[in-house]
Design an enzyme around this catalytic site. Sequence first.
Site, short mmCIF file in Angstrom:
data_model
loop_
_atom_site.label_atom_id
_atom_site.label_comp_id
_atom_site.label_asym_id
_atom_site.label_seq_id
_atom_site.Cartn_x
_atom_site.Cartn_y
_atom_site.Cartn_z
N PRO A 2 34.40 36.52 33.79
CA PRO A 2 33.58 36.68 32.58
C PRO A 2 34.28 36.13 31.34
CG PRO A 2 34.37 38.82 33.37
CD PRO A 2 34.78 37.80 34.38
N GLU A 3 33.50 35.45 30.50
CA GLU A 3 34.03 34.92 29.25
C GLU A 3 33.44 35.76 28.10
OE1 GLU A 3 33.68 30.60 29.10
OE2 GLU A 3 33.69 30.50 31.27
#
Length: 270
Positions: A2-3
């Site tokens: 996840p960013e």
Amino acid sequence: MPELPEVETVARQLAPFVVGREVRSLSILDPRLRAERTPRVAGRTIEQVYRSGKRVLLEFSAPPRGGRPLALAVHLRMTGRLLWETDGTKSAHDHLRARFRLDGGELLFADTRRFGTFHWYASAADALPDGMEPLSPKLTTLKLGQLIGDSRQNIKTWLLRQDRLVGLGNIYASEILHRAAISPFRPAGSLAKDELKRLHASTRHTLRRAIENCGTTFSDFQDAQGVEGSYQQFLAVYDRDGETCRRCGDSIRRVVQQQRSTYHCPGCQV
Ligand SMILES: [Zn+2]
């Protein structure tokens, strides 16, 4: 992994459920999460939940008998998930790593691959990342140019540097550069003023739009309710190797830079 938009989604969706609740107990079920000594959290109230860099930050009140507040930074890494539950169904999760029993429900940390981490801080200020938040009003085009300086690193690799800008990974770095029509191979320090302006605008637009769509979901990422993000439908280059660029009609390519995938369009990114 996840960013920024995915972690922002987790934090935003979790906050309304847990903020204001008192912690009754904390059970750390995975010894890897005990790499740091676990402070006493029972009796404290969760005061805030938000994203900082790529981590979810939980701020706890001082203990009821006095003392200092406390902050926990949760890095989800590949497969970490923070789940809220009130009915006992999610506690049966096979990969449960930690459980906060709260007043009125439970906050669970599940993590299949066990790369997620817990870091404890005496205050939220101590947990601040080194790099700048790309959506902060303090990040002006001028400031972005100053951060880049005369760096010879290619701009794609530079965008991943968490000590400069926080929260970007392969998906959004590729998307940001495509929108800005800048080649990922360009030395970061070679960008002209108008290119920096485009990079700055593209970074904000791309991240904001991704947050509005609850991030991108390929396989592992799910938010606090197990809901998937929908930004993948807007991706212009990421995971589109061999497909047609919607801007110029050329073929999207995947290349490897510093062992990381970059997707770009050789036709319109110069
Ligand atoms: Zn193109």
